[in-house]
Design a protein around this motif. Sequence first.
Motif, PDB file in Angstrom:
ATOM      1  N   SER A  35      -2.049  -9.618   3.471  1.00 49.52           N
ATOM      2  CA  SER A  35      -1.526  -8.668   4.445  1.00 49.52           C
ATOM      3  C   SER A  35      -0.039  -8.462   4.176  1.00 49.52           C
ATOM      4  CB  SER A  35      -1.727  -9.191   5.869  1.00 49.52           C
ATOM      5  OG  SER A  35      -1.067  -8.317   6.762  1.00 49.52           O
ATOM      6  N   ALA A  36       0.394  -7.217   4.277  1.00 52.75           N
ATOM      7  CA  ALA A  36       1.827  -6.918   4.087  1.00 52.75           C
ATOM      8  C   ALA A  36       2.662  -7.472   5.234  1.00 52.75           C
ATOM      9  CB  ALA A  36       2.019  -5.412   3.963  1.00 52.75           C
ATOM     10  N   GLU A  37       2.009  -8.004   6.242  1.00 53.12           N
ATOM     11  CA  GLU A  37       2.743  -8.637   7.337  1.00 53.12           C
ATOM     12  C   GLU A  37       3.116 -10.080   6.996  1.00 53.12           C
ATOM     13  OE1 GLU A  37      -0.002  -8.082  10.554  1.00 53.12           O
ATOM     14  OE2 GLU A  37       0.658  -6.020  10.916  1.00 53.12           O
ATOM     15  N   ALA A  63      -3.696   1.700  -5.938  1.00 51.29           N
ATOM     16  CA  ALA A  63      -2.480   1.423  -6.733  1.00 51.29           C
ATOM     17  C   ALA A  63      -2.060   2.551  -7.675  1.00 51.29           C
ATOM     18  CB  ALA A  63      -2.609   0.108  -7.498  1.00 51.29           C
ATOM     19  N   TYR A  64      -2.465   3.791  -7.326  1.00 51.90           N
ATOM     20  CA  TYR A  64      -2.039   4.893  -8.204  1.00 51.90           C
ATOM     21  C   TYR A  64      -0.530   5.062  -8.157  1.00 51.90           C
ATOM     22  CZ  TYR A  64      -2.143   7.570  -3.830  1.00 51.90           C
ATOM     23  OH  TYR A  64      -1.934   8.001  -2.548  1.00 51.90           O
ATOM     24  N   PHE A  65       0.078   4.846  -6.991  1.00 54.56           N
ATOM     25  CA  PHE A  65       1.531   5.049  -6.909  1.00 54.56           C
ATOM     26  C   PHE A  65       2.234   4.033  -7.799  1.00 54.56           C
ATOM     27  CE2 PHE A  65       4.123   7.787  -4.035  1.00 54.56           C
ATOM     28  CZ  PHE A  65       5.334   7.574  -4.657  1.00 54.56           C
ATOM     29  N   VAL A  88       0.340  -4.958  -3.343  1.00 55.64           N
ATOM     30  CA  VAL A  88      -0.163  -5.874  -2.302  1.00 55.64           C
ATOM     31  C   VAL A  88      -1.119  -5.084  -1.416  1.00 55.64           C
ATOM     32  CG1 VAL A  88       0.476  -7.281  -0.294  1.00 55.64           C
ATOM     33  CG2 VAL A  88       1.990  -7.207  -2.303  1.00 55.64           C
ATOM     34  N   ASP A  89      -2.310  -5.626  -1.193  1.00 52.32           N
ATOM     35  CA  ASP A  89      -3.242  -4.956  -0.271  1.00 52.32           C
ATOM     36  C   ASP A  89      -4.154  -6.004   0.348  1.00 52.32           C
ATOM     37  OD1 ASP A  89      -4.059  -1.726   0.019  1.00 52.32           O
ATOM     38  OD2 ASP A  89      -5.602  -3.150   0.690  1.00 52.32           O
ATOM     39  N   VAL A  90      -4.589  -5.715   1.577  1.00 51.47           N
ATOM     40  CA  VAL A  90      -5.393  -6.686   2.317  1.00 51.47           C
ATOM     41  C   VAL A  90      -6.890  -6.498   2.061  1.00 51.47           C
ATOM     42  CG1 VAL A  90      -5.757  -5.394   4.484  1.00 51.47           C
ATOM     43  CG2 VAL A  90      -5.373  -7.870   4.565  1.00 51.47           C
ATOM     44  N   THR A  91      -7.272  -5.381   1.415  1.00 48.81           N
ATOM     45  CA  THR A  91      -8.704  -5.059   1.279  1.00 48.81           C
ATOM     46  C   THR A  91      -9.203  -5.322  -0.144  1.00 48.81           C
ATOM     47  OG1 THR A  91      -8.385  -3.326   2.937  1.00 48.81           O
ATOM     48  CG2 THR A  91     -10.441  -3.249   1.663  1.00 48.81           C
ATOM     49  N   PRO A  92     -10.046  -6.340  -0.333  1.00 49.66           N
ATOM     50  CA  PRO A  92     -10.525  -6.655  -1.688  1.00 49.66           C
ATOM     51  C   PRO A  92     -11.178  -5.461  -2.387  1.00 49.66           C
ATOM     52  CG  PRO A  92     -11.134  -8.419  -0.170  1.00 49.66           C
ATOM     53  CD  PRO A  92     -10.539  -7.308   0.669  1.00 49.66           C
ATOM     54  N   ALA A  93     -11.925  -4.639  -1.636  1.00 50.15           N
ATOM     55  CA  ALA A  93     -12.630  -3.523  -2.287  1.00 50.15           C
ATOM     56  C   ALA A  93     -11.649  -2.493  -2.854  1.00 50.15           C
ATOM     57  CB  ALA A  93     -13.573  -2.858  -1.285  1.00 50.15           C
ATOM     58  N   GLN A  94     -10.523  -2.300  -2.197  1.00 49.15           N
ATOM     59  CA  GLN A  94      -9.506  -1.377  -2.712  1.00 49.15           C
ATOM     60  C   GLN A  94      -8.865  -1.960  -3.982  1.00 49.15           C
ATOM     61  OE1 GLN A  94      -9.815   1.752  -1.372  1.00 49.15           O
ATOM     62  NE2 GLN A  94      -7.782   1.859  -0.499  1.00 49.15           N
ATOM     63  N   LEU A  95      -8.610  -3.267  -3.942  1.00 47.05           N
ATOM     64  CA  LEU A  95      -8.010  -3.911  -5.124  1.00 47.05           C
ATOM     65  C   LEU A  95      -8.995  -3.934  -6.288  1.00 47.05           C
ATOM     66  CD1 LEU A  95      -6.056  -6.833  -3.428  1.00 47.05           C
ATOM     67  CD2 LEU A  95      -5.121  -4.740  -4.429  1.00 47.05           C
ATOM     68  N   SER A 142       5.985   2.049   0.408  1.00 47.03           N
ATOM     69  CA  SER A 142       4.682   2.192   1.049  1.00 47.03           C
ATOM     70  C   SER A 142       4.421   3.653   1.326  1.00 47.03           C
ATOM     71  CB  SER A 142       4.620   1.405   2.357  1.00 47.03           C
ATOM     72  OG  SER A 142       3.340   1.585   2.927  1.00 47.03           O
ATOM     73  N   GLU A 143       3.296   4.139   0.845  1.00 40.76           N
ATOM     74  CA  GLU A 143       2.871   5.509   1.147  1.00 40.76           C
ATOM     75  C   GLU A 143       1.570   5.381   1.927  1.00 40.76           C
ATOM     76  OE1 GLU A 143       0.567   7.597  -1.541  1.00 40.76           O
ATOM     77  OE2 GLU A 143       1.449   9.566  -1.174  1.00 40.76           O
ATOM     78  N   TYR A 144       1.647   5.505   3.242  1.00 45.66           N
ATOM     79  CA  TYR A 144       0.460   5.368   4.096  1.00 45.66           C
ATOM     80  C   TYR A 144      -0.201   4.002   3.972  1.00 45.66           C
ATOM     81  CZ  TYR A 144       0.073  10.301   5.514  1.00 45.66           C
ATOM     82  OH  TYR A 144       0.266  11.539   6.090  1.00 45.66           O
TER      83      TYR A 144
END
Length: 257
Positions: free
Chosen positions: A114-116, A71-73, A87-94, A130-132
């Motif tokens: 999921s962003a879907e 979430a740096y952006f 929004v992100d699907v990966t708990p470890a990233q959040l 969204s950046e990557y």
Amino acid sequence: MNTPTRSSVSEHARRNRALWTSYAADYAERAPRQWASEEITWGIWDIPETTLHVLGDVAGQDVVELGCGTAYFSSWLARRGARPVGVDVTPAQLATARAMQRRFGLTFPLVEASAEEVPLAGERFDLALSEYGASIWCDPYRWVPEAARLLRPGGRLVFLCNSAIMMLTGDELGRVGEQLRRPYFGMYRFEWPDDHSVEFHLGYGNWIRVLRTNGFTAEALVELQAPVGAIPPLDHIPPGWAERWPSEEIWVARKTL
Ligand SMILES: C[S@@+](CC[C@H](N)C(=O)[O-])C[C@H]1O[C@@H](n2cnc3c(N)ncnc32)[C@H](O)[C@@H]1O
């Protein structure tokens, strides 16, 4: 608003979540430097927003970042007066994003989904970004409609992904070269033999078609050129390649329907 996953998660999103769980420690290491940056930069070449001008003034805007990672952006936009939701699907990233929020004293909502299929009300954002993130890890026939649903009329979708030419010159492991190695027609789902992740990349006609089908008008396609002499941060791009061909591009589209 740190919500648990309430939406369904597709088979490829589960595979990508496993990959991103394995990358999380690496990304946690770089997150403090990215959060601390004074400048907004784009992509692997860190090209400054001040030279690209794709975002404009975000002050007062409601922003949803689809596939926010650490979430740096979103933090850069929050410091410029925007109200981001990551929004992100990966708990470890959040988890890293939350740790950075505490470290930098900057809080905004993070949603595990999921962003879907985003468990947020429609027509509540001015900018979907969204950046990557969703832009390469989600199926465009699922995430672009979600972005359209989340945006208010007149809202903007801005996303960075890899260029078609880069994807077409990549070998089976994605190592980029100077020959076309894959067919352009039909490009869509990419799988790699060395991990179980799934990426999505479209040709230009199909990008425009999926944007238009979902009520967007494409306003700009900015192809990013690597700075002269820049050392590629990723092994699969040879030095100098991205000075001659774009490895990345940013789409800017407006919800007009
Ligand atoms: C490369 S990071 C993008 C964030 C940041 N801009 C960066 O470059 O580090 C990719 C992120 O996309 C997320 N992602 C992958 N599939 C996703 C999905 N279906 N929905 C939401 N996020 C997803 C991953 O969990 C990961 O955090």
